[in-house]
Design a protein around this motif. Structure first.
Motif, PDB file in Angstrom:
ATOM      1  N   LEU A   3       0.999  -1.105   0.080  1.00 17.89           N
ATOM      2  CA  LEU A   3       0.037  -0.243  -0.005  1.00 17.89           C
ATOM      3  C   LEU A   3       0.901   1.400   0.016  1.00 17.89           C
ATOM      4  O   LEU A   3       0.361   2.269  -0.552  1.00 17.89           O
ATOM      5  CB  LEU A   3      -0.816   0.038   1.113  1.00 17.89           C
ATOM      6  N   LEU A   4       1.825   1.343   0.707  1.00 16.52           N
ATOM      7  CA  LEU A   4       2.762   2.339   0.748  1.00 16.52           C
ATOM      8  C   LEU A   4       3.513   2.668  -0.514  1.00 16.52           C
ATOM      9  O   LEU A   4       3.576   3.749  -1.109  1.00 16.52           O
ATOM     10  CB  LEU A   4       3.906   2.252   1.812  1.00 16.52           C
ATOM     11  N   LEU A   5       3.999   1.662  -1.267  1.00 18.71           N
ATOM     12  CA  LEU A   5       4.801   1.824  -2.459  1.00 18.71           C
ATOM     13  C   LEU A   5       3.760   2.151  -3.456  1.00 18.71           C
ATOM     14  O   LEU A   5       3.874   3.079  -4.211  1.00 18.71           O
ATOM     15  CB  LEU A   5       5.148   0.442  -2.988  1.00 18.71           C
ATOM     16  N   ALA A   6       2.470   1.508  -3.431  1.00 18.73           N
ATOM     17  CA  ALA A   6       1.309   2.048  -4.341  1.00 18.73           C
ATOM     18  C   ALA A   6       0.988   3.665  -4.240  1.00 18.73           C
ATOM     19  O   ALA A   6       0.925   4.187  -5.088  1.00 18.73           O
ATOM     20  CB  ALA A   6       0.099   1.327  -4.208  1.00 18.73           C
ATOM     21  N   ALA A   7       0.745   3.794  -3.080  1.00 21.79           N
ATOM     22  CA  ALA A   7       0.350   5.299  -2.682  1.00 21.79           C
ATOM     23  C   ALA A   7       1.493   6.201  -3.097  1.00 21.79           C
ATOM     24  O   ALA A   7       1.195   7.472  -3.690  1.00 21.79           O
ATOM     25  CB  ALA A   7       0.029   5.565  -1.175  1.00 21.79           C
ATOM     26  N   ASN A   8       2.816   5.951  -2.736  1.00 20.21           N
ATOM     27  CA  ASN A   8       3.904   6.770  -3.287  1.00 20.21           C
ATOM     28  C   ASN A   8       4.138   6.833  -4.874  1.00 20.21           C
ATOM     29  O   ASN A   8       4.247   8.110  -5.284  1.00 20.21           O
ATOM     30  CB  ASN A   8       5.256   6.343  -2.767  1.00 20.21           C
ATOM     31  N   TYR A   9       3.785   5.672  -5.445  1.00 21.83           N
ATOM     32  CA  TYR A   9       3.853   5.946  -6.804  1.00 21.83           C
ATOM     33  C   TYR A   9       2.826   6.681  -7.660  1.00 21.83           C
ATOM     34  O   TYR A   9       3.172   7.466  -8.371  1.00 21.83           O
ATOM     35  CB  TYR A   9       3.827   4.324  -7.590  1.00 21.83           C
ATOM     36  N   LEU A  10       1.458   6.616  -7.013  1.00 24.85           N
ATOM     37  CA  LEU A  10       0.444   7.265  -7.599  1.00 24.85           C
ATOM     38  C   LEU A  10       0.698   8.849  -7.276  1.00 24.85           C
ATOM     39  O   LEU A  10       0.507   9.584  -8.178  1.00 24.85           O
ATOM     40  CB  LEU A  10      -0.937   6.782  -6.992  1.00 24.85           C
ATOM     41  N   SER A  11       1.138   9.096  -5.885  1.00 26.50           N
ATOM     42  CA  SER A  11       1.350  10.633  -5.980  1.00 26.50           C
ATOM     43  C   SER A  11       2.447  10.967  -6.781  1.00 26.50           C
ATOM     44  O   SER A  11       2.352  12.199  -7.040  1.00 26.50           O
ATOM     45  CB  SER A  11       1.937  10.594  -4.379  1.00 26.50           C
TER      46      SER A  11
END
Length: 316
Positions: A299-307
């Motif tokens: 979830l952290l990696l996905a949120a950072n990627y989208l941001s």
């Protein structure tokens, strides 16, 4: 024996000189941070080796190395268990509702607090709002139990005065999430507003002066200057919160819940506690905890990627 190239020797000497120069310049800072590094290495990184018991049939007498390897057996057991859907559902609902209702409150509070002109009143409000953060979780839950008691709790006394029947809030599954989230917001919104107030203080005051000269109202200045100035901070904190989506406040849930409200209160953290500490099933609980941490990292990696993809702000 082949001779060492002169370029390699020079590069090694240069690196050694840089290390010595950095040590001489920052030796006191490095010494100050050494205890912190020691703490994290000893108590956070070294224990990570114990994760291997999630893939073994751990026996305390045999130890980690001597225990039999079982691979993904305990992960399969968890995925196929009757608790899997309930635990995932309760954990996600509790964390998502906490984020949805709780995340905007410190932002709104910081914006409103920033508009106060009376400095004495502003400091008083800040101090009062910070105080709940320093109250122990045990004390908070004790207050909830007393206030919501069906016999002499202040809430039920008011309900009785209004001609209503008393409610045993702590034993009703439908009230658990509301109590957990609302008490968490009350305890944390003042402390959470500190970082937003610091970000507001870093906004160039000339922007407000120029907007005031142009006739902008206080609402317009807040909307077009303060809020855009807070966006990077909001995005970073949102990413961090999304990265902890599966880590609901385990201690508070453990103190609040009981078998009567497992339907809505039982989360992954409390399940791991019961399986590992109460039942002694260390390998199974380690597997569930490892699954939980892997989901958090994803979830952290996905949120950072989208941001990073859709905005100019990200953790890395």
């Amino acid at each position: 024996m082949k001779p060492v190239p002169q370029t390699a020797v020079r590069a090694k000497l240069v690196r050694g000189g840089i290390w010595r120069k950095n040590w001489q310049r920052d030796k006191y800072l490095l010494l100050m941070i050494a205890p912190v590094l020691f703490y994290y290495i000893v108590f956070h990184y070294v224990p990570m080796y114990g994760v291997v018991i999630a893939f073994k049939k751990f026996h305390p007498i045999k130890g980690i190395l001597g225990s039999d390897w079982v691979g993904f057996l305990y992960f399969k057991q968890f995925f196929q268990s009757t608790y899997f859907v309930r635990l995932i559902k309760n954990t996600l609902l509790l964390s998502m509702n906490s984020l949805f209702w709780g995340f905007p409150v410190p932002i709104i509070f910081a914006l409103l607090l920033n508009e106060l002109k009376d400095s004495l009143f502003k400091k008083t409000v800040q101090t009062v709002s910070y105080l709940p953060h320093f109250i122990s979780i045990v004390v908070i839950v004790g207050m909830l139990v007393n206030f919501l008691s069906p016999l002499d709790g202040i809430i039920n006394i008011l309900l009785t005065k209004l001609g209503m029947e008393p409610i045993n809030f702590m034993a009703e599954p439908g009230y658990f999430r509301t109590i957990y989230i609302s008490s968490g917001i009350w305890q944390g919104f003042g402390w959470g507003s500190i970082i937003y107030l610091a970000a507001i203080a870093g906004i160039n005051p000339q922007l407000y002066e120029a907007a005031e000269v142009d006739g902008a109202s206080r609402w317009q200045r807040m909307r077009h200057i303060t809020l855009p100035g807070l966006v990077p901070t909001i995005v970073i904190l949102l990413i961090l919160n999304l990265g902890n989506m599966m880590d609901v406040g385990f201690e508070k849930v453990l103190l609040m819940y009981n078998p009567q409200i497992y339907e809505t209160a039982d989360i992954i953290g409390t399940f791991v506690y019961r399986m590992g500490i109460e039942n002694g099933n260390y390998s199974f609980s380690a597997a569930v905890g490892l699954f939980n941490n892997v989901v958090n990292i994803a979830l952290l990696l996905a949120a950072n990627y989208l941001s990073r993809k859709y905005s100019e702000t990200s953790l890395w």
